[in-house]
Design a protein around this motif. Structure first.
Motif, PDB file in Angstrom:
ATOM      1  N   ILE A 202      57.683  69.995  44.430  1.00  0.00           N
ATOM      2  CA  ILE A 202      58.462  69.238  44.332  1.00  0.00           C
ATOM      3  C   ILE A 202      58.877  68.484  45.465  1.00  0.00           C
ATOM      4  O   ILE A 202      58.832  67.130  45.315  1.00  0.00           O
ATOM      5  N   SER A 203      59.062  68.925  46.810  1.00  0.00           N
ATOM      6  CA  SER A 203      59.207  67.911  47.457  1.00  0.00           C
ATOM      7  C   SER A 203      58.216  67.298  47.948  1.00  0.00           C
ATOM      8  O   SER A 203      58.517  66.049  48.456  1.00  0.00           O
ATOM      9  N   PHE A 204      56.951  67.826  47.742  1.00  0.00           N
ATOM     10  CA  PHE A 204      55.613  66.542  48.316  1.00  0.00           C
ATOM     11  C   PHE A 204      56.026  65.493  47.208  1.00  0.00           C
ATOM     12  O   PHE A 204      55.321  64.553  47.361  1.00  0.00           O
ATOM     13  N   ALA A 205      56.080  65.838  46.400  1.00  0.00           N
ATOM     14  CA  ALA A 205      55.868  64.549  45.147  1.00  0.00           C
ATOM     15  C   ALA A 205      56.616  63.978  45.243  1.00  0.00           C
ATOM     16  O   ALA A 205      56.432  62.490  44.901  1.00  0.00           O
ATOM     17  N   LEU A 206      58.283  64.198  45.925  1.00  0.00           N
ATOM     18  CA  LEU A 206      58.901  63.165  46.262  1.00  0.00           C
ATOM     19  C   LEU A 206      58.558  62.142  47.282  1.00  0.00           C
ATOM     20  O   LEU A 206      58.813  61.013  47.830  1.00  0.00           O
ATOM     21  N   TYR A 207      57.193  62.826  47.797  1.00  0.00           N
ATOM     22  CA  TYR A 207      57.096  62.152  49.366  1.00  0.00           C
ATOM     23  C   TYR A 207      56.358  61.079  49.314  1.00  0.00           C
ATOM     24  O   TYR A 207      55.703  59.937  48.610  1.00  0.00           O
ATOM     25  N   ARG A 208      55.318  62.009  48.310  1.00  0.00           N
ATOM     26  CA  ARG A 208      54.135  60.410  47.208  1.00  0.00           C
ATOM     27  C   ARG A 208      54.910  59.579  46.672  1.00  0.00           C
ATOM     28  O   ARG A 208      54.187  58.209  47.021  1.00  0.00           O
ATOM     29  N   PHE A 209      56.471  59.972  45.788  1.00  0.00           N
ATOM     30  CA  PHE A 209      56.524  58.218  45.503  1.00  0.00           C
ATOM     31  C   PHE A 209      56.662  57.679  46.780  1.00  0.00           C
ATOM     32  O   PHE A 209      56.463  56.884  46.324  1.00  0.00           O
TER      33      PHE A 209
END
Length: 281
Positions: A202-209
């Motif tokens: 989930i943290s990586f998903a926000l970083y992708r944003f």
């Protein structure tokens, strides 16, 4: 009656041999030659380097002394389109990369699945977002949807790599327990790997944003819409005071989103650490 006498240990006073410096020296020479050859082939006019500080100050004055705020409402609208583009691209990227990345992990997918997936991810990582956007432009046209698709497809390579590396680094205790109890791949993934890897994913998903916010402005330069298209148009028309306003909007918006996303990511990871410590007790 004989007595045994202990022989005192002998210590060598000779200095140890100096380590060879041949390999680091040769490596430094090779790297230096590569840099020199690459720089020589760029055709750089070194005389213009001395003029660069003055040119930067001149264009900075044209853009920010003062910026033109008349187009601010439209700039905010285009910035919102870029954010929407980045968000849709991040959702598409995460939706595809999580299941594919889990299958590419060595503790989940078989080798005949892992290897093709990892090659596929490497190929996508090798293609820049701009190239993907230019290819999609021939199919979808000059729309922000093109930018969202380009961001989603281009991010799969890196995002899936983060996914399978995270899954492979999860503790093996719960996985071994489920397999010993007769659990299959789906049960192990759902009840052992996913709970351990979910906070990081989930943290990586926000970083992708966050990454997509920055990249969406670049995609706008090739006609994908958003603040980048507006920035490209006013740069071509040499309206530097409006360009300065657009840069301020981009920088401020990006910093605000980075701060919010960073706080959410820290909260997720700190909560995961606290939950892990509570379970260990």
């Amino acid at each position: 009656m004989s007595t045994l006498t202990a022989t005192p240990p002998r210590f060598s006073l000779a200095a140890p041999a100096r380590p060879s410096r041949l390999r680091p020296t040769l490596t430094a020479i090779v790297v230096g030659l590569v840099v020199v050859i690459a720089t020589a082939n760029l055709g750089i006019d070194w005389n213009k380097l001395a003029e660069m500080p003055g040119e930067l100050l001149r264009y900075g004055a044209l853009m920010f002394d003062p910026p033109n705020w008349e187009k601010l409402p439209r700039a905010l609208f285009e910035m919102w389109r870029s954010i929407s583009m980045a968000w849709l691209g991040a959702i598409l990227c995460v939706f595809l990369s999580i299941p594919l990345g889990i299958l590419a992990a060595h503790n989940v997918g078989p080798v005949w699945v892992r290897i093709p997936l990892r090659v596929f991810f490497a190929v996508i990582r090798a293609v820049p977002e701009v190239i993907i956007a230019l290819i999609l432009l021939t199919v979808t046209g000059l729309t922000p949807f093109t930018g969202a698709l380009a961001l989603g497809i281009a991010g799969i390579g890196t995002q899936a790599k983060w996914v399978y590396e995270t899954v492979e680094s999860t503790p093996v205790g719960a996985t071994e327990a489920l397999r010993a109890a007769g659990g299959g791949v789906l049960e192990v993934t759902r009840w052992a790997l996913w709970p351990a890897a979910a906070p990081a994913l989930i943290s990586f998903a926000l970083y992708r944003f966050e990454i997509n916010i920055r990249t969406s402005a670049v995609l706008g330069l090739v006609g994908a819409g958003g603040i980048g298209s507006m920035l490209s148009n006013y740069t071509n028309f040499r309206q530097w005071d409006t360009v300065g306003m657009l840069l301020i909007v981009v920088v401020v918006t990006t910093m605000v989103i980075d701060a919010i996303s960073g706080a959410v990511r820290r909260r997720i990871m700190e909560g995961a650490k606290s939950h892990g410590m509570a379970r260990s007790r």
